[in-house]
Design an enzyme around this catalytic site. Sequence first.
Site, short mmCIF file in Angstrom:
data_model
loop_
_atom_site.label_atom_id
_atom_site.label_comp_id
_atom_site.label_asym_id
_atom_site.label_seq_id
_atom_site.Cartn_x
_atom_site.Cartn_y
_atom_site.Cartn_z
N GLY A 91 33.88 65.61 54.75
CA GLY A 91 33.10 65.05 55.86
C GLY A 91 33.25 63.54 55.94
O GLY A 91 33.29 62.97 57.04
N ASN A 170 20.67 65.23 56.84
CA ASN A 170 20.82 65.90 55.55
C ASN A 170 19.52 65.93 54.75
O ASN A 170 19.33 66.79 53.90
CB ASN A 170 21.92 65.24 54.71
CG ASN A 170 21.89 63.74 54.77
OD1 ASN A 170 21.85 63.14 55.85
ND2 ASN A 170 21.92 63.10 53.63
N GLN A 200 25.90 68.53 58.54
CA GLN A 200 24.73 69.34 58.17
C GLN A 200 24.33 70.34 59.26
O GLN A 200 23.39 71.10 59.08
CB GLN A 200 23.55 68.43 57.82
CG GLN A 200 23.75 67.62 56.55
CD GLN A 200 23.77 68.47 55.28
OE1 GLN A 200 23.39 69.64 55.28
NE2 GLN A 200 24.22 67.87 54.19
N SER A 220 32.40 69.46 57.04
CA SER A 220 32.86 69.50 55.66
C SER A 220 32.72 70.93 55.13
O SER A 220 31.61 71.49 55.17
CB SER A 220 32.01 68.54 54.84
OG SER A 220 32.37 68.59 53.49
N GLY A 221 33.81 71.49 54.61
CA GLY A 221 33.80 72.90 54.20
C GLY A 221 32.76 73.25 53.15
O GLY A 221 32.15 74.31 53.19
N HIS A 222 32.54 72.33 52.18
CA HIS A 222 31.68 72.70 51.05
C HIS A 222 30.20 72.80 51.41
O HIS A 222 29.39 73.20 50.57
CB HIS A 222 31.91 71.76 49.86
CG HIS A 222 31.31 70.40 49.98
ND1 HIS A 222 30.14 70.04 49.35
CD2 HIS A 222 31.74 69.28 50.61
CE1 HIS A 222 29.87 68.77 49.60
NE2 HIS A 222 30.83 68.28 50.37
N THR A 258 51.03 66.98 53.21
CA THR A 258 51.24 68.44 53.25
C THR A 258 49.89 69.14 53.30
O THR A 258 48.97 68.83 52.54
CB THR A 258 52.03 68.89 52.00
OG1 THR A 258 53.26 68.17 52.00
CG2 THR A 258 52.31 70.39 52.03
N CYS A 346 24.14 61.68 47.27
CA CYS A 346 24.79 60.43 46.90
C CYS A 346 23.79 59.41 46.36
O CYS A 346 24.16 58.52 45.64
CB CYS A 346 25.51 59.85 48.10
SG CYS A 346 26.54 61.04 48.88
#
Length: 415
Positions: A91, A170, A200, A220-222, A258, A346
Amino acid sequence: MGKWQQKVSPSRLNLTIRDNKMIYLDNNATTQVDEKVLAEMLPYLKGEYANPSSMYDFAKIPAQALKEARVKVRDFFGAEDEKEIFFTSCGSESANMAIKGSLACNKEKKHIITTKVEHPCVMNTCKSFEKQGYEVDYIGVNSEGVLDLDELKSKIRKDTALVSVMWANNENGVINPVGEIADIVKSRNSETIFYVDGVQAAGKIPMEVKNTKIDMVGISGHKFHAPKGVGALYVNKGCRITPLINGGHQERGLRAGTENVPYIAGMGKAAELAMDNMKFELTEVKRLRDKLEAGILKNVFNSRLNSSAQDRVPNTTNIGFEYVEGELILLHLSDYGICASSGSACTSGSLEPSHVLRAMGIPFTALHGSIRFSLSRFNKESEIDLVIEKMPAIMDKLTKISPFQEELNKLRARR
Ligand code: PLP
């Protein structure tokens, strides 16, 4: 057993975790990878390792996986064209790519608008532009965390290059009406770029960009059951950005390197699962969140809801516990195997009170003792019941050692 494991496991084993299981209520920090996501990724970590740009037949399967993931993520965004989807690593990268990439295309305009409650990936990027001579306006929120749209409207100028507003917060889960904000921005200045940090919102509420004037959205995937290390940026066809990472032709020349095929395939699957589970998220996850919230507010005399805003993502609640330290609450919750957070991931670990709660004007008495609980579709009702059961005992212990006995007694008497 490795050195690291030897160091870490004893403290973990000390936890009095019921059924030897933990209760994970910190899904806004990160989420567990869905088994189906992992299954989708494995072939590309094993046999199908070819570079998707290669010409031989061996590369066809990974190239196809990339193509399919892009279509799934396009649908997840509710976008028109898969050419508008760019894969990134997270993200934060998506936000940097959007903000820096669009400002680099429009160097004459030196004004940015954002909010006081953004994630550091937007906030600190804007601050870095302030140091380079840009003027930045930070829009405030009310005590519920709701953005002041009139203030936002009044700040848009001829030289406003960019407006950046998060879709959902968040820490308090408050949802911003980003479609409406896009209309406001474009009606005031059609050339201003509008970036939305959608990290979020992804997986918690439907994201439909097709019929909006939003230029870019980052995810963001996670945060929605894909692994860490993969994200995406939606860039509307009409919006110009320059790349942050120069190199090969990947991602249509906008993000060289890649492609991370296994993780991208995983995020595609996670996006598909999130769409399938959206109804569950909006009803069942919300029901458990509401139960947790109501249970704590009812049973714990020094608790207060930090935001009861109408528009909140269904999984998040932020509760303040007056006259108690948040870090102590987290440690006591951790003794029962309960994982929560006292701010954004964070900033936890620092004793600075959250900038989001400060912007909301949360009273000093609750600022340091505010806890965010964030659920996912994997949480069980029994887990929520256990947290509701344990919370009064934890608070009983912690209020006894608080230096604010007089104030606590007054609170008790009022309840
Ligand atoms: N934006 C918001 C609102 C977030 O909550 C986070 C992470 O907590 C990010 C951006 C950054 O995402 P990432 O950790 O993938 O860089």
